[in-house]
Design a protein around this motif. Structure first.
Motif, mmCIF file in Angstrom:
data_model
loop_
_atom_site.group_PDB
_atom_site.id
_atom_site.type_symbol
_atom_site.label_atom_id
_atom_site.label_comp_id
_atom_site.label_asym_id
_atom_site.label_seq_id
_atom_site.Cartn_x
_atom_site.Cartn_y
_atom_site.Cartn_z
ATOM 1 N N ASP A 40 22.662 113.186 73.445
ATOM 2 C CA ASP A 40 23.896 113.938 73.663
ATOM 3 C C ASP A 40 23.727 115.328 73.066
ATOM 4 O O ASP A 40 22.607 115.749 72.757
ATOM 5 C CB ASP A 40 25.116 113.209 73.080
ATOM 6 N N ASP A 41 24.817 116.073 72.898
ATOM 7 C CA ASP A 41 24.733 117.446 72.408
ATOM 8 C C ASP A 41 24.156 117.549 71.003
ATOM 9 O O ASP A 41 23.633 118.591 70.613
ATOM 10 C CB ASP A 41 26.123 118.105 72.433
ATOM 11 N N SER A 42 24.235 116.472 70.222
ATOM 12 C CA SER A 42 23.765 116.520 68.839
ATOM 13 C C SER A 42 22.285 116.162 68.699
ATOM 14 O O SER A 42 21.718 116.294 67.628
ATOM 15 C CB SER A 42 24.602 115.571 67.961
#
Length: 315
Positions: A40-42
């Motif tokens: 994901d974005d992290s």
């Protein structure tokens, strides 16, 4: 084939030694060698596939073909988690290569006397202080309803959370009070874990002994054995803590309870004890994982060796 070769049955982690469940949401699930990745974005998280019992995919997840190939090869179970329930969409090949437990389950299911005996033993596991040896199925259901209502009342007193009744709308998790939301979410996770164990042992989730008529009937039967010590107290504790998102927060509390209580290990033991004779329990582990096949001879409990031509005539 591109990538690592599929593992042999003896190389896989046994069901009772696996993580109970891994929940993922709003990410892309892929494969890196023999690990499942969640991105994901992290960033990207690596999860050893052979350690997964049930992979629960929540809202916003996408999973690749390569990831599903690995999950299937490792005999894990994939469950898509909806807002109001769980659907077992896919499952890998069982860890158990023997159909021994499946055949024992089918025999007990097909015999009314044996089926009632299994139902009684399940009730005894939930409420060991009850003598149910002579109770009918109708009497068992009545006892169960009264005892489960008492469990809810006891948890309400223990945690200080108000309790009215079990009330939820399938498909709409938010259309209920916080404790019912937490219960639905926790039960969803528990069903996924039990489904994983049933599939791993090569048994049928549809052949239930109390619940009937659903492809997950046996899952509900077995999950009921553990709700009083796992999902029900977890749900009340989360609501008592003042959680503003009980449906999500309860998963973390439940995961701790499943791990500390050794629920997957206990689930495997329960299924063996329900369907195998005492003398079989000592030798069941190597037999369950033995990759062997026979041919039915046409007589009860009699088989012939597979891989041979049994035509005695001349050609």
């Amino acid at each position: 084939m591109v990538g690592s070769a599929p593992p042999e049955p003896t190389e896989l982690v046994r069901a009772e030694d696996r993580l109970s469940f891994v929940y993922l949401e709003r990410c892309v699930v892929h494969r890196d060698s023999n690990a499942i990745t969640a991105t994901d974005d992290s960033g990207t998280l690596h999860i050893p596939a052979a350690m997964i019992g049930a992979l629960l995919l929540g809202p916003g997840t996408r999973i690749t073909h390569a990831a599903m190939t690995l999950v299937g090869a490792c005999a894990a179970t994939v469950v898509w988690v909806g807002e109001g329930g769980v659907r077992c969409y896919a499952a890998g090949r069982p860890l158990a290569r023997s159909s021994r437990l499946l055949e024992a389950q089918a025999r007990a299911f097909a015999n009314q006397r044996d089926r009632l005996s299994v139902a009684r033993r399940m009730y005894e596991l939930r409420f060991p202080d009850e003598d149910v040896s002579n109770l009918t199925m109708q009497q068992l259901r009545g006892r169960e309803g009264a005892r489960v209502r008492q469990i809810y009342r006891d948890e309400s007193r223990r945690t200080g959370v108000d309790w009215v009744k079990r009330d939820y709308k399938p498909g709409d998790l938010t259309d209920s009070d916080p404790v019912n939301q937490a219960l639905s979410s926790a039960n969803t996770c528990l069903y996924g874990v039990v489904t994983a164990v049933i599939h791993a042992l090569g048994m049928s989730p549809g052949l239930g002994f109390v619940h009937v008529g659903h492809d997950q009937s046996f899952v509900y039967d077995v999950a009921d054995l553990f709700k009083a010590s796992t999902s029900i107290p977890a749900a009340f504790e989360v609501v008592a803590s003042g959680s503003t998102d009980p449906a999500n927060d309860v998963r973390r509390v439940l995961r701790d309870r499943l791990m500390s209580g050794g629920v997957m290990d206990r689930c495997v033991d329960v299924l063996r004890e329900l369907f195998l004779a005492p003398q079989e329990l000592q030798s069941v582990t190597p037999i369950l994982y033995e990759d062997a096949m026979s041919i039915w001879s046409g007589r009860a409990d009699s088989t012939l060796a597979a891989g041979q031509n049994h035509d005695r005539g001349r050609t």
